[in-house]
Design an enzyme around this catalytic site. Structure first.
Site, short mmCIF file in Angstrom:
data_model
loop_
_atom_site.label_atom_id
_atom_site.label_comp_id
_atom_site.label_asym_id
_atom_site.label_seq_id
_atom_site.Cartn_x
_atom_site.Cartn_y
_atom_site.Cartn_z
N GLU A 46 0.04 -3.66 1.59
CA GLU A 46 -1.37 -3.86 1.24
C GLU A 46 -1.98 -5.05 1.96
OE1 GLU A 46 0.00 -1.48 -2.33
OE2 GLU A 46 0.67 -3.47 -1.69
N THR A 47 -3.26 -4.94 2.21
CA THR A 47 -4.10 -6.03 2.73
C THR A 47 -5.32 -6.11 1.82
OG1 THR A 47 -3.40 -5.68 5.02
CG2 THR A 47 -5.51 -6.80 4.68
#
Length: 270
Positions: A46-47
């Site tokens: 995830e970002t």
């Protein structure tokens, strides 16, 4: 326009032992296409992108992206984004930090390097239909004690097996079907510093340490009387990680906690 950028190691007290998260600050000028492209480029699970809140009760708003799309909620991005926000000078309005995300408002508590979020309600719970259950178990190659939906946004299916050793021995065959699956099994009393071992798989990959799945597993298995109201989950062992997730239920919420440490800080060039 440039943006402050951090990479945070989440859910381990040991350096490089947890799940890395990329965090972009003051991202309200970035459109969806840019966010998606950057998340693909980092190639982390995830970002996140931090923005001003739209709800006056929130301290900040977060958008959570995987390389393949946006999520309404995820656990290690919640703790990692909170830590990055605090490190960059964020000050909560009240006693608790309040994050706004796709599932609504999420409370976060803690100090120092360890934080905990209040597990959000499950969007889908209960039995998995027989065909999907059969497909999940065939892919995992296990017989399960129980299988239930524990979906709080990402779409997890929870699988309870007989032991932590069975969790660690898994070698899924994703040619039998890909699923978002969180598998949990208990250690014998006193056999390990943690109480249970967890592994999470999605789209044919394994996630190192997973807050959302641990939150869903806790709501399910504490509610069913299988696990106590406080326990420690180990995750990432099979990947050479040292993830630890601390679960505590009180009269307010089920809290999902862990360490979150910034490891890289810099600037995202415009």
């Amino acid at each position: 326009m440039t943006h402050d950028f951090d990479q945070v190691d989440v859910f381990s007290s040991q350096r490089f032992g947890g799940n890395p998260l990329a965090v972009v600050h003051a991202a309200d000028d970035l459109d969806d296409a840019t966010m998606a492209a950057f998340a693909r480029w980092t190639n982390l699970s995830e970002t996140t992108f931090l923005l001003p809140p739209t709800d006056p009760a929130a301290d900040y708003r977060v958008r959570i992206w995987t390389p393949s799309g946006e999520l309404p909620f995820a656990g290690h991005p919640t703790l990692g984004s909170c830590r990055a926000w605090l490190e960059r000078g964020g000050v909560p309005k009240g006693e608790r930090i309040v994050q706004e995300c796709g599932v609504g408002l999420v409370e976060i508590r803690g100090d120092g390097e360890r934080l905990a979020f209040a597990a959000p309600p499950l969007l889908r719970s209960g039995e998995v239909d027989p065909a999907e259950r059969e497909s999940v178990l065939a892919a995992l190659g296990v017989d399960a004690l129980a299988v239930e939906w524990i979906d709080n946004g990402p779409g997890w299916v929870g699988v309870l097996v007989a032991s932590a050793e069975e969790v660690l021995s898994l070698a899924p065959d994703w040619s039998r079907g890909t699923h978002k699956v969180a598998v949990i099994g208990a250690y014998a009393s006193g056999a390990h510093e943690a109480d249970v071992e967890v592994r999470c798989f999605f789209d044919g990959f394994e996630d190192p340490v997973t807050g959302s799945a641990n939150a869903g597993l806790a709501l399910w298995l504490i509610g069913a009387g299988v696990l106590p109201e406080s326990y420690v989950a180990s995750q990432g062992t099979a990947m050479g990680r040292t993830g630890r997730v601390f679960i505590d239920r009180d009269e307010e919420a089920t809290w999902v906690g862990g360490y979150a440490r910034p490891t890289i800080s810099g600037v995202l060039a415009g």
